[in-house]
Design an enzyme around this catalytic site. Structure first.
Site, PDB file in Angstrom:
ATOM      1  N   ASP A  11       0.787  -1.198   0.102  1.00 58.82           N
ATOM      2  CA  ASP A  11      -0.371   0.419  -0.513  1.00 58.82           C
ATOM      3  C   ASP A  11       1.107   1.020   0.346  1.00 58.82           C
ATOM      4  OD1 ASP A  11      -2.268   1.894  -0.047  1.00 58.82           O
ATOM      5  OD2 ASP A  11      -2.468   1.030   1.822  1.00 58.82           O
ATOM      6  N   ASP A 106      -2.573   2.289  -6.257  1.00 56.19           N
ATOM      7  CA  ASP A 106      -1.979   2.889  -5.189  1.00 56.19           C
ATOM      8  C   ASP A 106      -1.654   1.084  -4.121  1.00 56.19           C
ATOM      9  OD1 ASP A 106      -4.020   3.437  -3.878  1.00 56.19           O
ATOM     10  OD2 ASP A 106      -3.494   4.657  -2.528  1.00 56.19           O
ATOM     11  N   GLU A 107      -2.327   0.007  -4.949  1.00 54.92           N
ATOM     12  CA  GLU A 107      -2.411  -0.907  -3.700  1.00 54.92           C
ATOM     13  C   GLU A 107      -2.257  -2.113  -4.221  1.00 54.92           C
ATOM     14  OE1 GLU A 107      -5.200  -1.055  -0.674  1.00 54.92           O
ATOM     15  OE2 GLU A 107      -6.414  -0.006  -1.021  1.00 54.92           O
TER      16      GLU A 107
END
Length: 361
Positions: A11, A106-107
């Site tokens: 993350d 983003d993860e």
């Protein structure tokens, strides 16, 4: 469940804001808010950790964020730039494994079975820091649920490992809202039963739990034990996501059906986030207990669908649930009973590829 599975959940830390601070040295160390203008109906897309110390959070109205942090620097989102950096992060991930399941820009989950998972997580973080000058927090565990839980335990720039033994220490006191797929409506329903922690959940009579949650009850019980059989699945684009239920007995209780829509909304929002998607259209489907003859099948029960398009794409359970309830409240029953109730979301867009006009600036 595979016994040889090792999963990393990566993350990125305050991704959009960190990119802006990286690209503009004058912003480093300052509270940065990426989102709409506080002078209009803008919302916070994300914010730096400096801003979070003042209570600023994602999805908060920008005016409220400015009130909490008057010295904040507001920046208009540049989704094209963020998407480009997201692709760079994904390219680094692919050096370590091809089995990558993105949750958002983003993860992502990475299946690193057969490798030293902790070493891979450390090298992955180091590569991102060295090449992109950004940090991410990694969680390492034997299943997806616990890997994701671990990544949130030492933010920013953390690396946390949850083994089976560590899971048995953590889980009894873990709040049920931390379980995968438990949103606001499900949390409220569990609290109404006196279930606040995983320990409470495991102590509760499973048959009674199934009466309230159906097959979802068994999934919750497994998660509370630290068991998550879901594999890491590479992303496949969906056109819509939905859930529906045909009742064994026709329903007339509007309040019960409204709560059921909230539960559907929890599940759909979780799936949207899992796939890194946002939805712009919410659709409620109702099949009545009125049989209509004709058609290629010789007849079927009367069915209606009602949709509402949102001003901005969302993957928020509360927003989807609220819109679903509003649609449902406008439906005229005319003395009929409900045989089937469904909820779906459409017009899906990927995070990082949203049209900037969706964000009020």
């Amino acid at each position: 469940m595979r016994t040889d599975l090792w999963v990393i959940h990566l993350d990125m830390d305050a991704f959009f804001a960190s990119i802006e601070q990286r690209d503009n040295p004058r912003l480093r160390g300052k509270p940065v808010i990426v989102g709409g203008s506080p002078n209009s109906r803008g919302v916070v897309s994300t914010c730096s950790y400096e801003a979070r110390r003042f209570g600023v959070r994602s999805a908060m109205p920008s005016r409220e964020a400015l009130r909490l942090c008057p010295q904040a620097v507001f920046i208009r989102p540049n989704h094209a730039k963020y998407a480009a950096v997201g692709r760079q992060v994904r390219a680094i991930m692919r050096r370590f494994t091809d089995v990558i399941e993105p949750l958002s820009i983003d993860e992502a989950f990475l299946d690193v079975s057969g490798q030293d998972a902790v070493r891979v997580a450390r090298e992955l973080k180091e590569a991102i820091r060295a090449e992109l000058h950004l940090t991410g927090s990694a969680g390492v565990s034997y299943c997806k649920f616990l890997a994701k839980l671990a990544s949130d335990m030492q933010k920013p720039d953390g690396l946390t490992v949850i083994t089976w033994e560590r899971a048995q220490e953590l889980l009894p006191t873990l709040p049920v809202r931390k379980l995968w797929g438990v949103g606001p409506a499900s949390e409220q329903a569990l609290h109404a039963l006196g279930i606040y922690t995983c320990g409470d959940l495991l102590a509760y009579d499973p048959d009674t739990l199934r009466k309230h949650f159906g097959k979802r009850a068994d999934e919750l019980i497994l998660l509370a034990r630290g068991i998550d059989p879901r594999p890491v699945v590479p992303y496949r684009e969906a056109k819509s996501i939905g859930e529906e239920n045909t009742f064994p007995v026709d329903q007339t209780d509007r309040e019960y059906l409204s709560r059921l829509l909230e539960r559907y909304a929890d599940n759909l929002a979780e799936e949207l986030r899992r796939q890194g998607l946002y939805a712009r259209t919410v659709t409620v489907k109702i099949k009545w207990n009125v049989f209509v003859e004709g058609g290629p099948k010789g007849g079927d029960f009367l069915q209606i669908t009602r949709s509402q398009t949102l001003p901005m794409p969302t993957n928020d359970a509360r927003t989807i649930g609220r819109v679903a309830r509003e649609i449902f409240a406008r439906v005229e029953w005319e003395g009929r009973k409900v045989r089937l109730l469904g909820l779906s979301v459409h017009n899906l867009v990927k995070q990082g590829e949203q049209v900037q006009a969706y964000l009020p600036i």
